[in-house]
Scaffold this motif. Structure first.
Motif, PDB file in Angstrom:
ATOM      1  N   ASP A  61       0.864  -1.183   0.000  1.00 49.48           N
ATOM      2  CA  ASP A  61       0.000   0.000   0.000  1.00 49.48           C
ATOM      3  C   ASP A  61       0.905   1.240   0.000  1.00 49.48           C
ATOM      4  N   ILE A  62       0.861   1.993  -1.105  1.00 44.06           N
ATOM      5  CA  ILE A  62       1.722   3.177  -1.271  1.00 44.06           C
ATOM      6  C   ILE A  62       0.970   4.431  -0.860  1.00 44.06           C
ATOM      7  N   ALA A  63       1.635   5.310  -0.106  1.00 51.09           N
ATOM      8  CA  ALA A  63       0.997   6.525   0.433  1.00 51.09           C
ATOM      9  C   ALA A  63      -0.227   6.110   1.253  1.00 51.09           C
ATOM     10  N   ALA A  64       0.008   5.207   2.194  1.00 54.77           N
ATOM     11  CA  ALA A  64      -1.077   4.546   2.933  1.00 54.77           C
ATOM     12  C   ALA A  64      -1.781   5.464   3.914  1.00 54.77           C
ATOM     13  N   GLY A  65      -1.157   6.564   4.298  1.00 54.04           N
ATOM     14  CA  GLY A  65      -1.780   7.450   5.272  1.00 54.04           C
ATOM     15  C   GLY A  65      -1.970   6.755   6.606  1.00 54.04           C
ATOM     16  N   ALA A  66      -3.101   7.016   7.260  1.00 51.48           N
ATOM     17  CA  ALA A  66      -3.364   6.419   8.578  1.00 51.48           C
ATOM     18  C   ALA A  66      -3.829   4.970   8.482  1.00 51.48           C
ATOM     19  N   GLY A  67      -3.832   4.440   7.266  1.00 53.65           N
ATOM     20  CA  GLY A  67      -3.981   2.999   7.087  1.00 53.65           C
ATOM     21  C   GLY A  67      -5.383   2.428   7.097  1.00 53.65           C
ATOM     22  N   GLU A  68      -6.393   3.290   6.974  1.00 51.91           N
ATOM     23  CA  GLU A  68      -7.767   2.778   7.027  1.00 51.91           C
ATOM     24  C   GLU A  68      -8.025   1.769   5.889  1.00 51.91           C
ATOM     25  N   GLN A  69      -7.513   2.062   4.672  1.00 54.39           N
ATOM     26  CA  GLN A  69      -7.698   1.112   3.562  1.00 54.39           C
ATOM     27  C   GLN A  69      -6.730  -0.068   3.688  1.00 54.39           C
ATOM     28  N   SER A  70      -5.620   0.095   4.412  1.00 55.06           N
ATOM     29  CA  SER A  70      -4.693  -1.026   4.661  1.00 55.06           C
ATOM     30  C   SER A  70      -5.390  -2.082   5.518  1.00 55.06           C
ATOM     31  N   ILE A  71      -6.201  -1.615   6.478  1.00 58.77           N
ATOM     32  CA  ILE A  71      -6.947  -2.511   7.367  1.00 58.77           C
ATOM     33  C   ILE A  71      -7.978  -3.315   6.552  1.00 58.77           C
ATOM     34  N   VAL A  83       0.138  -7.275   4.399  1.00 58.69           N
ATOM     35  CA  VAL A  83       0.027  -5.922   3.847  1.00 58.69           C
ATOM     36  C   VAL A  83       1.175  -5.077   4.388  1.00 58.69           C
ATOM     37  N   LEU A  84       1.924  -4.451   3.489  1.00 57.51           N
ATOM     38  CA  LEU A  84       2.962  -3.502   3.895  1.00 57.51           C
ATOM     39  C   LEU A  84       2.460  -2.098   3.575  1.00 57.51           C
ATOM     40  N   ALA A  85       2.175  -1.317   4.628  1.00 55.46           N
ATOM     41  CA  ALA A  85       1.693   0.054   4.468  1.00 55.46           C
ATOM     42  C   ALA A  85       2.881   1.014   4.502  1.00 55.46           C
ATOM     43  N   THR A  86       3.079   1.761   3.417  1.00 52.42           N
ATOM     44  CA  THR A  86       4.214   2.691   3.344  1.00 52.42           C
ATOM     45  C   THR A  86       3.717   4.119   3.155  1.00 52.42           C
ATOM     46  N   ASP A  87       4.500   5.052   3.640  1.00 48.57           N
ATOM     47  CA  ASP A  87       4.176   6.468   3.482  1.00 48.57           C
ATOM     48  C   ASP A  87       5.451   7.265   3.704  1.00 48.57           C
ATOM     49  N   ILE A  88       5.448   8.501   3.214  1.00 49.38           N
ATOM     50  CA  ILE A  88       6.590   9.395   3.381  1.00 49.38           C
ATOM     51  C   ILE A  88       6.640   9.961   4.814  1.00 49.38           C
ATOM     52  N   GLY A 104      -6.840  -5.803  15.883  1.00 48.87           N
ATOM     53  CA  GLY A 104      -6.373  -7.156  16.201  1.00 48.87           C
ATOM     54  C   GLY A 104      -5.745  -7.870  15.015  1.00 48.87           C
ATOM     55  N   LEU A 105      -5.138  -7.084  14.107  1.00 47.67           N
ATOM     56  CA  LEU A 105      -4.533  -7.669  12.901  1.00 47.67           C
ATOM     57  C   LEU A 105      -3.012  -7.766  13.053  1.00 47.67           C
ATOM     58  N   ASN A 106      -2.489  -8.952  12.780  1.00 46.11           N
ATOM     59  CA  ASN A 106      -1.032  -9.163  12.868  1.00 46.11           C
ATOM     60  C   ASN A 106      -0.371  -9.222  11.496  1.00 46.11           C
ATOM     61  N   ASN A 107      -1.176  -9.030  10.443  1.00 44.28           N
ATOM     62  CA  ASN A 107      -0.636  -9.187   9.081  1.00 44.28           C
ATOM     63  C   ASN A 107      -0.389  -7.846   8.395  1.00 44.28           C
ATOM     64  N   VAL A 108      -0.306  -6.767   9.187  1.00 39.67           N
ATOM     65  CA  VAL A 108      -0.003  -5.439   8.633  1.00 39.67           C
ATOM     66  C   VAL A 108       1.318  -4.947   9.214  1.00 39.67           C
ATOM     67  N   LYS A 109       2.224  -4.542   8.339  1.00 40.96           N
ATOM     68  CA  LYS A 109       3.477  -3.923   8.774  1.00 40.96           C
ATOM     69  C   LYS A 109       3.536  -2.523   8.164  1.00 40.96           C
ATOM     70  N   THR A 110       4.274  -1.624   8.814  1.00 43.27           N
ATOM     71  CA  THR A 110       4.427  -0.262   8.286  1.00 43.27           C
ATOM     72  C   THR A 110       5.907   0.040   8.060  1.00 43.27           C
ATOM     73  N   GLN A 111       6.164   0.861   7.064  1.00 42.52           N
ATOM     74  CA  GLN A 111       7.555   1.264   6.778  1.00 42.52           C
ATOM     75  C   GLN A 111       7.570   2.627   6.097  1.00 42.52           C
ATOM     76  N   VAL A 112       8.363   3.540   6.648  1.00 42.90           N
ATOM     77  CA  VAL A 112       8.511   4.858   6.017  1.00 42.90           C
ATOM     78  C   VAL A 112       9.253   4.667   4.698  1.00 42.90           C
TER      79      VAL A 112
END
Length: 289
Positions: A61-71, A83-88, A104-112
């Motif tokens: 997920d590129i430019a994921a923001g606060a991740g609502e669509q990542s969820i 799901v890898l949520a990334t943002d600047i 309660g999701l363990n399948n989401v990671k975030t990375q700047v």
């Protein structure tokens, strides 16, 4: 005789400003998550459908923001997916991480990460998504080519962008008023912005030029529904950093006056059921050959 040089768009400065805006607006974007879900939920579901995202998929997920669509995506891919949520912006990803924990999701990671320079291996994702992010990249082609690079063959990239100003008056009206009051020139050639990919055929051309096949788009009516024009102004004032950037040359009194004018104009979209701001999104998908 002196000739005046045409002002040039500065992508480095623009990107730094964008980063700073989202660092500041992060908390508000998170706080308005339920509004974002209601407003963009239909287009988001269409994006995930068009990208063919299902159980077990690895999604970027590129430019994921606060991740609502990542969820939403993480629930669709299930525990065997990722799901890898990334943002600047690091601040906004802190909220994405918080949202995943709360769900309660363990399948989401975030990375700047900068979407134009993905620090990821080739061919490692089944799908790449970007919701209202691609329009703000200074080099949209580079961003699309990076998405293509990290996709597995046969994988898909899907993105959501605004269509044209006339179909998005909840946003184009404020932009127009600010541009007029701050005496801003028209956008410079090559400058990104909310409506930079909205005209007929532009998004399809961008995907095709970047190397995608089977490119198609769908337009989704996405009205922004709130209790009043006043609430819409509050939402935009708190969450839309680009509007503040446009007003940076104005005094506090002038800014207050501009927001008043914006609210008056947006009152045209109030009905007996509340505020309904016209908005149309374009969802595009392309496949890696």
């Amino acid at each position: 005789m002196e000739t005046t040089a045409t002002p040039q768009f500065d992508p480095v400065k623009y990107k730094q400003t964008t980063h700073d805006q989202w660092q500041t607006a992060a908390e508000a974007w998170y706080r308005w998550s339920s509004t974002l879900n209601q407003w963009l939920g239909k287009a988001t579901d269409k994006m995930l459908d068009m990208a063919g995202i299902g159980s077990g998929h690895r999604v970027l997920d590129i430019a994921a923001g606060a991740g609502e669509q990542s969820i939403t995506t993480a629930r669709r891919v299930g525990p065997s997916g990722y799901v890898l949520a990334t943002d600047i912006s690091s601040n906004i990803l802190d909220y994405a991480k918080q949202m995943a924990q709360q769900a309660g999701l363990n399948n989401v990671k975030t990375q700047v990460m900068d979407g134009e320079n993905l620090t990821l291996d080739d061919e490692t994702f089944d799908a790449v998504i970007s919701r209202v992010g691609l329009i703000y990249f200074p080099d949209q082609q580079r961003a699309l080519k990076e998405m293509l690079r990290v996709l597995k063959p046969g994988g898909k990239v899907a993105a959501i962008v605004y269509s044209t100003p006339d179909k998005n008056k909840f946003f184009s009206v404020p932009v127009s008023i600010i541009r007029n009051r701050a005496k801003l020139p028209p956008p410079l050639p090559g400058q990104p912005g909310p409506f930079s990919l909205g005209a007929e055929g532009v998004l399809e051309q961008a995907f095709t030029h970047a190397g995608f096949s089977n490119v198609r788009t769908e337009r989704i009516d996405s009205p922004l529904q709130l209790s009043s024009a006043s609430e819409c102004v509050k939402f935009e004032k708190e969450s839309f950093g680009a509007l503040h950037q446009m007003m940076s040359s104005l005094s506090d009194a002038e800014k207050a006056s501009v927001w008043e004018e914006i609210e008056q104009e947006l009152q045209k979209f109030e009905t007996e059921n509340g505020f309904e701001g016209p908005c149309e999104m374009v969802v595009a998908v392309g496949e890696k050959p």
